[in-house]
Design a protein around this motif. Structure first.
Motif, PDB file in Angstrom:
ATOM      1  N   ARG A  90      48.834  23.523  45.468  1.00 33.02           N
ATOM      2  CA  ARG A  90      49.052  23.482  44.017  1.00 33.02           C
ATOM      3  C   ARG A  90      47.936  24.191  43.258  1.00 33.02           C
ATOM      4  O   ARG A  90      48.198  24.889  42.275  1.00 33.02           O
ATOM      5  N   VAL A  91      46.697  23.992  43.679  1.00 34.67           N
ATOM      6  CA  VAL A  91      45.585  24.667  43.013  1.00 34.67           C
ATOM      7  C   VAL A  91      45.732  26.184  43.159  1.00 34.67           C
ATOM      8  O   VAL A  91      45.520  26.941  42.199  1.00 34.67           O
ATOM      9  N   GLY A  92      46.111  26.632  44.343  1.00 32.24           N
ATOM     10  CA  GLY A  92      46.348  28.056  44.537  1.00 32.24           C
ATOM     11  C   GLY A  92      47.408  28.582  43.593  1.00 32.24           C
ATOM     12  O   GLY A  92      47.279  29.667  43.011  1.00 32.24           O
ATOM     13  N   SER A  93      48.461  27.800  43.415  1.00 34.04           N
ATOM     14  CA  SER A  93      49.544  28.187  42.519  1.00 34.04           C
ATOM     15  C   SER A  93      49.062  28.246  41.075  1.00 34.04           C
ATOM     16  O   SER A  93      49.417  29.168  40.322  1.00 34.04           O
ATOM     17  N   VAL A  94      48.247  27.274  40.665  1.00 32.32           N
ATOM     18  CA  VAL A  94      47.715  27.259  39.299  1.00 32.32           C
ATOM     19  C   VAL A  94      46.958  28.547  39.002  1.00 32.32           C
ATOM     20  O   VAL A  94      47.194  29.221  37.993  1.00 32.32           O
ATOM     21  N   PHE A  95      46.041  28.917  39.888  1.00 30.47           N
ATOM     22  CA  PHE A  95      45.206  30.078  39.598  1.00 30.47           C
ATOM     23  C   PHE A  95      45.952  31.392  39.785  1.00 30.47           C
ATOM     24  O   PHE A  95      45.605  32.389  39.143  1.00 30.47           O
ATOM     25  N   SER A  96      46.965  31.398  40.602  1.00 37.07           N
ATOM     26  CA  SER A  96      47.819  32.578  40.673  1.00 37.07           C
ATOM     27  C   SER A  96      48.517  32.807  39.338  1.00 37.07           C
ATOM     28  O   SER A  96      48.652  33.941  38.861  1.00 37.07           O
ATOM     29  N   ARG A  97      48.937  31.706  38.703  1.00 36.78           N
ATOM     30  CA  ARG A  97      49.676  31.815  37.443  1.00 36.78           C
ATOM     31  C   ARG A  97      48.774  32.160  36.269  1.00 36.78           C
ATOM     32  O   ARG A  97      49.191  32.872  35.353  1.00 36.78           O
ATOM     33  N   VAL A  98      47.541  31.631  36.260  1.00 40.71           N
ATOM     34  CA  VAL A  98      46.700  31.809  35.067  1.00 40.71           C
ATOM     35  C   VAL A  98      45.756  33.000  35.172  1.00 40.71           C
ATOM     36  O   VAL A  98      45.072  33.330  34.189  1.00 40.71           O
ATOM     37  N   ALA A  99      45.707  33.677  36.312  1.00 39.17           N
ATOM     38  CA  ALA A  99      44.705  34.728  36.536  1.00 39.17           C
ATOM     39  C   ALA A  99      44.695  35.781  35.435  1.00 39.17           C
ATOM     40  O   ALA A  99      43.629  36.164  34.932  1.00 39.17           O
ATOM     41  N   ALA A 100      45.863  36.267  35.055  1.00 41.61           N
ATOM     42  CA  ALA A 100      45.932  37.384  34.106  1.00 41.61           C
ATOM     43  C   ALA A 100      45.358  37.028  32.737  1.00 41.61           C
ATOM     44  O   ALA A 100      44.816  37.893  32.037  1.00 41.61           O
ATOM     45  N   ARG A 101      45.456  35.764  32.319  1.00 40.23           N
ATOM     46  CA  ARG A 101      44.978  35.361  30.995  1.00 40.23           C
ATOM     47  C   ARG A 101      43.764  34.427  31.082  1.00 40.23           C
ATOM     48  O   ARG A 101      43.392  33.807  30.087  1.00 40.23           O
ATOM     49  N   TYR A 102      43.165  34.358  32.255  1.00 47.35           N
ATOM     50  CA  TYR A 102      42.094  33.387  32.484  1.00 47.35           C
ATOM     51  C   TYR A 102      40.906  33.612  31.548  1.00 47.35           C
ATOM     52  O   TYR A 102      40.412  32.675  30.913  1.00 47.35           O
ATOM     53  N   ASP A 103      40.427  34.844  31.447  1.00 46.73           N
ATOM     54  CA  ASP A 103      39.262  35.124  30.612  1.00 46.73           C
ATOM     55  C   ASP A 103      39.561  34.871  29.137  1.00 46.73           C
ATOM     56  O   ASP A 103      38.741  34.299  28.412  1.00 46.73           O
TER      57      ASP A 103
ATOM     58  N   MET B 218      43.048  36.092  41.409  1.00 47.54           N
ATOM     59  CA  MET B 218      41.804  36.044  40.636  1.00 47.54           C
ATOM     60  C   MET B 218      40.858  37.165  41.082  1.00 47.54           C
ATOM     61  O   MET B 218      40.210  37.816  40.247  1.00 47.54           O
ATOM     62  N   LEU B 219      40.769  37.409  42.371  1.00 49.14           N
ATOM     63  CA  LEU B 219      39.937  38.499  42.869  1.00 49.14           C
ATOM     64  C   LEU B 219      40.428  39.853  42.358  1.00 49.14           C
ATOM     65  O   LEU B 219      39.627  40.724  42.006  1.00 49.14           O
ATOM     66  N   GLU B 220      41.736  40.014  42.291  1.00 52.26           N
ATOM     67  CA  GLU B 220      42.286  41.278  41.804  1.00 52.26           C
ATOM     68  C   GLU B 220      41.916  41.513  40.346  1.00 52.26           C
ATOM     69  O   GLU B 220      41.623  42.646  39.941  1.00 52.26           O
ATOM     70  N   VAL B 221      41.921  40.440  39.544  1.00 52.29           N
ATOM     71  CA  VAL B 221      41.478  40.555  38.148  1.00 52.29           C
ATOM     72  C   VAL B 221      40.022  41.006  38.109  1.00 52.29           C
ATOM     73  O   VAL B 221      39.644  41.911  37.346  1.00 52.29           O
TER      74      VAL B 221
ATOM     75  N   GLY C 191      34.402  32.798  42.175  1.00 48.59           N
ATOM     76  CA  GLY C 191      33.973  33.731  41.131  1.00 48.59           C
ATOM     77  C   GLY C 191      34.908  34.887  40.900  1.00 48.59           C
ATOM     78  O   GLY C 191      34.499  35.952  40.434  1.00 48.59           O
ATOM     79  N   GLY C 192      36.197  34.678  41.208  1.00 45.24           N
ATOM     80  CA  GLY C 192      37.167  35.759  41.254  1.00 45.24           C
ATOM     81  C   GLY C 192      37.153  36.751  40.121  1.00 45.24           C
ATOM     82  O   GLY C 192      37.236  37.962  40.347  1.00 45.24           O
ATOM     83  N   THR C 193      37.082  36.289  38.859  1.00 48.42           N
ATOM     84  CA  THR C 193      37.191  37.240  37.753  1.00 48.42           C
ATOM     85  C   THR C 193      35.877  37.958  37.459  1.00 48.42           C
ATOM     86  O   THR C 193      35.835  38.826  36.590  1.00 48.42           O
ATOM     87  N   GLY C 194      34.806  37.614  38.174  1.00 51.63           N
ATOM     88  CA  GLY C 194      33.576  38.390  38.099  1.00 51.63           C
ATOM     89  C   GLY C 194      32.593  38.009  37.007  1.00 51.63           C
ATOM     90  O   GLY C 194      31.519  38.612  36.916  1.00 51.63           O
TER      91      GLY C 194
END
Length: 242
Positions: free
Chosen positions: A19-32, A92-95, A67-70
């Motif tokens: 579930r945590v993996g799914s959460v961060f997959s979904r929010v990665a693009a707008r995380y920052d 998150m790493l891709e972002v 630290g995926g988004t850097g």
């Protein structure tokens, strides 16, 4: 079967990891963007303060976990340290890699890693940092044990994480804001109210400052300390491997 917390739910460990993996997959693009909106841009100064505490030095090896988004890695890299950015979420790493490319930041190592079972050899790093990530780990003590394992003798552990503020009036206001406003911001900006409700709930289920400090001690770190920000709304935890 033992269960762990996922927000206010108790679920099997494998289910939380999924579930945590799914959460961060979904929010990665707008995380920052969401971090800016939710904190009123304050997270930027919290991270600056955190990196000042780490005191990165040229040539040393630092592992920035979760630290995926850097955000932390880019600040650490300004010192000339060799930074490995690790995150369990490929998205998150891709972002982060895309941001590094746009900003002309190179020389970082990007690795998909589980904080509970790192692939790195013993005593590989001079410092280990994790910002706003430890509370999402399924087995927090196991992640702390791994942090201790991969640090060299004399290595530093630093963790920036939400906690529970001890300022009574502010605590009540923040509770109302986080429980009722943050999920609505998530819905409006990231089209994902559920993920941000989980992220708020995860803060409330995370151990308090003293309890988490005891867990750091249990992992083998010495001279542990906690430095509250805004009365403990956010805290910088640290320890040394000796």
């Amino acid at each position: 079967m033992d269960k762990v917390s996922f927000g206010y739910e108790d679920v099997p460990p494998d289910e939380k990891t999924r579930r945590v993996g799914s959460v961060f997959s979904r929010v990665a693009a707008r995380y920052d963007l969401m971090n800016d909106l939710m904190s009123g841009f304050m997270h930027r100064e919290w991270k600056n303060q955190f990196v000042r505490r780490v005191k990165p030095r040229r040539g040393e090896a630092i592992l920035d976990m979760a630290g995926g988004t850097g955000d932390i890695a880019f600040r650490l890299a300004e010192s000339g340290a060799q930074i490995t950015v690790a995150d369990i979420s490929r998205e998150m790493l891709e972002v982060g890699m895309d941001k590094a490319k746009r900003r002309g930041i190179d020389g970082l190592v990007w690795a998909q890693e589980n904080a509970e079972a790192l692939s790195f050899a013993d005593q590989s790093f001079d410092a280990y940092t994790i910002a706003f990530g430890i509370r999402n780990v399924t087995h927090v003590q196991q992640a702390l044990d791994e942090a201790h394992r991969v640090l060299r003798i004399g290595g530093r552990f630093y963790c920036l994480e939400f906690s529970t503020t001890t300022w009574p009036g502010f605590a009540r206001l923040y509770d109302q804001y986080s429980l009722h406003v943050v999920p609505k911001i998530g819905k409006a900006v990231a089209q994902d109210e559920e993920s941000y409700r989980y992220l708020v709930e995860s803060i409330r289920r995370f151990p308090g400052m003293d309890q988490f400090r005891a867990m750091i001690d249990k992992a083998g770190f010495a001279q542990s300390r906690v430095d509250p920000i805004l009365g403990g709304l956010v805290a910088i935890h640290s320890g040394w491997k000796i």
